[in-house]
Scaffold this motif. Sequence first.
Motif, PDB file in Angstrom:
ATOM      1  N   SER A  25      28.609 -24.911 -16.351  1.00 26.14           N
ATOM      2  CA  SER A  25      27.589 -25.589 -17.158  1.00 26.14           C
ATOM      3  C   SER A  25      27.067 -24.708 -18.285  1.00 26.14           C
ATOM      4  CB  SER A  25      26.419 -26.028 -16.278  1.00 26.14           C
ATOM      5  OG  SER A  25      25.747 -24.897 -15.726  1.00 26.14           O
ATOM      6  N   GLY A  26      27.505 -23.426 -18.324  1.00 25.55           N
ATOM      7  CA  GLY A  26      27.082 -22.527 -19.384  1.00 25.55           C
ATOM      8  C   GLY A  26      25.906 -21.649 -19.019  1.00 25.55           C
ATOM      9  N   ARG A  27      25.590 -21.497 -17.739  1.00 25.89           N
ATOM     10  CA  ARG A  27      24.464 -20.667 -17.319  1.00 25.89           C
ATOM     11  C   ARG A  27      24.913 -19.219 -17.141  1.00 25.89           C
ATOM     12  NH1 ARG A  27      22.174 -18.934 -12.555  1.00 25.89           N
ATOM     13  NH2 ARG A  27      23.821 -19.982 -11.360  1.00 25.89           N
ATOM     14  N   THR A  50      20.809 -20.710 -20.279  1.00 24.26           N
ATOM     15  CA  THR A  50      22.114 -21.290 -20.573  1.00 24.26           C
ATOM     16  C   THR A  50      22.530 -20.956 -21.994  1.00 24.26           C
ATOM     17  OG1 THR A  50      21.272 -23.387 -21.438  1.00 24.26           O
ATOM     18  CG2 THR A  50      21.576 -23.223 -19.037  1.00 24.26           C
TER      19      THR A  50
END
Length: 314
Positions: A25-27, A50
């Motif tokens: 998710s881009g975290r 993120t």
Amino acid sequence: MSDAQDLLLDMIAALPDPVFILTESGRYAAILGGHDRQYYHDGSHLVDFTLQDVLPGDKANWFLQEIRTTLQQNRLRILEYSLAGRDVDGLPTDSGPAGELWFEGRIQPLPNLINGERAVVWVASNITERHKLQGKLQALSETDELTGICNRRKLLAELTQHFNQFQRYGTPLALMIFDIDYFKRINDEHGHLFGDQVLYELAQQCHTQLRSADILGRFGGEEFALVLPNTELESALTLAQRLRQHCQQQVFNGPKGCAQITISIGISTASTSDGNITDLLRRADDGLYRAKHAGRNCVRHRPCETGSAPTMLL
């Protein structure tokens, strides 16, 4: 925790390049290493944020896509990218390298989930100096040493690119080949150093008459070529006339006095019957040959159609 585990954590934390654990998710799940502020900023505050929180939208989307592509392909991927400290919200401005930086990213999928998400390990190595050196070497390989304009290799590459666009999209393309009339006299009367000066100054003067999209190059000796993207014949002939007159008006000053020059120009335009750039070059060169035999200081256009009379522009 065992001594072996402590040692392993110390080794990871001491890695010279920063290591990011990034989820699907881009975290930012973890950030380790990369403590040398000469090469890297302190990004420790990014953990639990993120990509979308701290990066501009287009850059965040690019990183996210690379993460997902790596997870989909399930293999190590290596890529190069640019990123400046100013692009990342919250990075300290009083430490770390300034300006645009270039990195080599080595991205590897992790075998286990991180808080229920697939994740990658992303190692970022600062290659800014290498990238600058590569840029300089490429510029040197594409630049004529004497005049500072494109060399023959670069010019042919540009001509090929624009010819491919003509073949694919029908974008007009014109080519001009010209050289200095009686250039040997300049070398004989004023010396070769003055001749080199004339070639350099001529290249600079030609640039004042061109559009930013036009590509001027030295073809060899006193011969130059000019690639004219998105240019029809009429516009090319008009430019050739303006260029010829401008060159004729220039005065070149040297230790043995001054000199003036004239140029002869051959023009061709891309045709659907052209198989490759050789056909385009051959017609422009034939136009130059005809201009020389017509008395020099003039322009000749060699049409594609066999047997057609060349266009003249005195």
